[in-house]
Design a protein around this motif. Structure first.
Motif, PDB file in Angstrom:
ATOM      1  N   ILE A   1      54.462  53.674  43.020  1.00 26.35           N
ATOM      2  CA  ILE A   1      53.379  52.768  42.630  1.00 26.35           C
ATOM      3  C   ILE A   1      53.618  52.239  41.225  1.00 26.35           C
TER       4      ILE A   1
ATOM      5  N   ARG B   1      56.287  49.602  41.401  1.00 28.58           N
ATOM      6  CA  ARG B   1      55.850  48.431  42.176  1.00 28.58           C
ATOM      7  C   ARG B   1      55.016  47.470  41.335  1.00 28.58           C
TER       8      ARG B   1
ATOM      9  N   LEU C   1      45.152  54.265  43.253  1.00 20.53           N
ATOM     10  CA  LEU C   1      45.993  53.575  44.231  1.00 20.53           C
ATOM     11  C   LEU C   1      46.721  54.561  45.137  1.00 20.53           C
ATOM     12  N   SER C   2      47.030  55.741  44.603  1.00 18.30           N
ATOM     13  CA  SER C   2      47.734  56.743  45.421  1.00 18.30           C
ATOM     14  C   SER C   2      46.866  57.222  46.571  1.00 18.30           C
ATOM     15  N   ARG C   3      45.568  57.033  46.431  1.00 20.22           N
ATOM     16  CA  ARG C   3      44.637  57.391  47.519  1.00 20.22           C
ATOM     17  C   ARG C   3      44.387  56.206  48.446  1.00 20.22           C
ATOM     18  N   ARG C   4      45.207  55.173  48.282  1.00 19.59           N
ATOM     19  CA  ARG C   4      45.098  53.953  49.071  1.00 19.59           C
ATOM     20  C   ARG C   4      43.704  53.328  48.944  1.00 19.59           C
TER      21      ARG C   4
ATOM     22  N   GLU D   1      40.909  50.815  48.661  1.00 17.89           N
ATOM     23  CA  GLU D   1      40.735  49.411  49.008  1.00 17.89           C
ATOM     24  C   GLU D   1      39.791  48.720  48.040  1.00 17.89           C
TER      25      GLU D   1
ATOM     26  N   GLU E   1      47.362  41.632  46.378  1.00 21.48           N
ATOM     27  CA  GLU E   1      47.807  42.580  47.413  1.00 21.48           C
ATOM     28  C   GLU E   1      46.669  42.934  48.375  1.00 21.48           C
TER      29      GLU E   1
ATOM     30  N   THR F   1      43.497  44.228  47.303  1.00 22.30           N
ATOM     31  CA  THR F   1      42.530  45.183  46.758  1.00 22.30           C
ATOM     32  C   THR F   1      41.308  44.444  46.216  1.00 22.30           C
TER      33      THR F   1
END
Length: 404
Positions: free
Chosen positions: A3, A6, A34-37, A39, A68, A70
């Motif tokens: 991440i 990226r 973000l590591s927990r996805r 949204e 992206e 989010t």
């Protein structure tokens, strides 16, 4: 690490958090989300501890995340940032949504929507007329319990009738500086004289009794007693001397009358002077602290983050009171992480970085120069970089006529 790479975060996954600059720590918090996805990402005042250039980097990351897919809720009181990054703006006042606006909306209109009336975002500041040196600080040093030098050979002076602003990202020695001047730090070396009288080595009460008005950066822990009334907090450091009392008794009627005068004067919104100060909003608590500091004959005013947590309209009023104090001939030291506040109030600006003063510049110094100095540039290096084209997002918006 994936991440980080990226989104260009440039964070070493093996680094110890406490060793990272606050701007990098902020990125770590975003990586965690973000590591927990996530949204939906909620950022609550995320730029409070960032330099202008770190703020620009964060906003670029926010734009990438938006692209992206989010969804981002960005909570801030900084109108420059609102205009720079948002797609839609919702304004909340006193717990209710009072309107929505487009990012192209005028900054003054947004401020008026936030407050409920027209406000002036820029103070009509008369030219300073500095007198003799009042406060002289020489080679001031502070060492913490671990033996780390948190304030390193700091020297400056402040004259009667001028505002010296201490600028810098939070955590670069500003707290240690103000606490050293107030007698709140233990391991202090060097000198700080007020009208020729040494302050180093005195107790906080002795410093305050010498005519120093002090607004600490953390009102909850250092400025107020939560269970005491508004009236009692307004005389917290003067309760044992005339006219409010003596070493053996307080004059309750005088204390109440004092509160009844200051509450409307500073627009402190409370049910009564007898209400516990803990029942007030953060902004109104800050007004109590400011009212107490300004309600005396001052030999020096030291205000650290004087308008933190205060609405735009109250900022306008408190800035005016600070400038009025300057115009009376009082020497004023303002510590602020807000560049808008610094540039509006300061006659001279000292920029701190890692416990040192990198330079003292005029109050009208270029914002981009100040931003680079807050990131560790010397005055000369910052001016050279700006001359070569280094800019921050809010100065570009100003050039385009988007913001004041």
């Amino acid at each position: 690490q994936e991440i980080s790479e990226r989104f260009g975060f440039n964070v070493d996954p093996d680094a110890v958090i406490e060793d990272l600059p606050v701007g990098v720590q902020q990125r770590v918090e975003i990586i965690k989300a973000l590591s927990r996805r996530a949204e939906v990402l909620v950022l609550d005042e995320p730029t409070a501890v960032l330099t202008p250039h770190e703020t620009d980097e964060l906003m670029e990351i926010m734009r990438q995340l938006r692209d992206e897919g989010t969804s981002i809720v960005f909570i801030t009181h900084k109108l420059r940032e609102v205009k720079a990054v948002s797609d839609r703006i919702t304004v909340i006042r006193r717990g209710k949504v009072v309107g929505e606006a487009d990012p192209s909306a005028d900054q003054a209109d947004l401020a008026s929507l936030m407050v409920g009336r027209q406000v002036s975002l820029a103070q009509d500041k008369a030219e300073a007329a500095p007198g003799e040196v009042a406060l002289e600080v020489t080679d001031l040093r502070v060492t913490d319990a671990a033996g780390t030098r948190t304030l390193d050979d700091v020297s400056f002076d402040v004259r009667h009738g001028e505002v010296l602003a201490i600028a810098g990202v939070q955590g670069n020695g500003q707290t240690e500086l103000t606490e050293a001047l107030l007698g709140l730090q233990e391991n202090v070396h060097g000198s700080a004289t007020l009208e020729g009288r040494e302050l180093v080595g005195r107790s906080p009460k002795q410093v305050l009794d010498a005519g120093v008005g002090f607004v600490p950066e953390d009102r909850t822990h250092d400025a107020l007693v939560a269970d005491f009334s508004v009236a009692e907090n307004l005389v917290l450091d003067q309760h044992d001397r005339a006219p409010y009392g003596s070493p053996v008794a307080m004059r309750l009627k005088v204390i109440k009358d004092n509160a009844e005068t200051l509450i409307p004067e500073f627009d402190i919104r409370t049910e009564s002077a007898a209400s516990a100060v803990s029942t007030l909003s953060g902004g109104n608590q800050q007004k109590v602290v400011m009212a107490r500091a300004l309600n005396r004959e001052l030999a020096l005013l030291i205000a650290s983050q004087p308008t933190r947590g205060v609405d735009v309209g109250s900022i306008e009023f408190l800035h005016r009171r600070i400038l009025d104090e300057r115009d009376k001939g009082t020497p004023v030291v303002i510590v602020s992480t807000e560049l808008d506040e610094v540039t509006q109030l300061a006659d001279r600006i000292a920029v701190m970085y890692r416990g040192q003063i990198l330079g003292i510049v005029p109050g009208d110094e270029d914002r981009d120069v100040l931003g680079l100095m807050m990131a560790g540039y010397t005055v000369e290096a910052a001016r050279e970089a700006v001359a070569s084209g280094a800019r921050t997002a809010d100065s570009q918006l100003a050039d385009e006529g988007e913001i004041a």
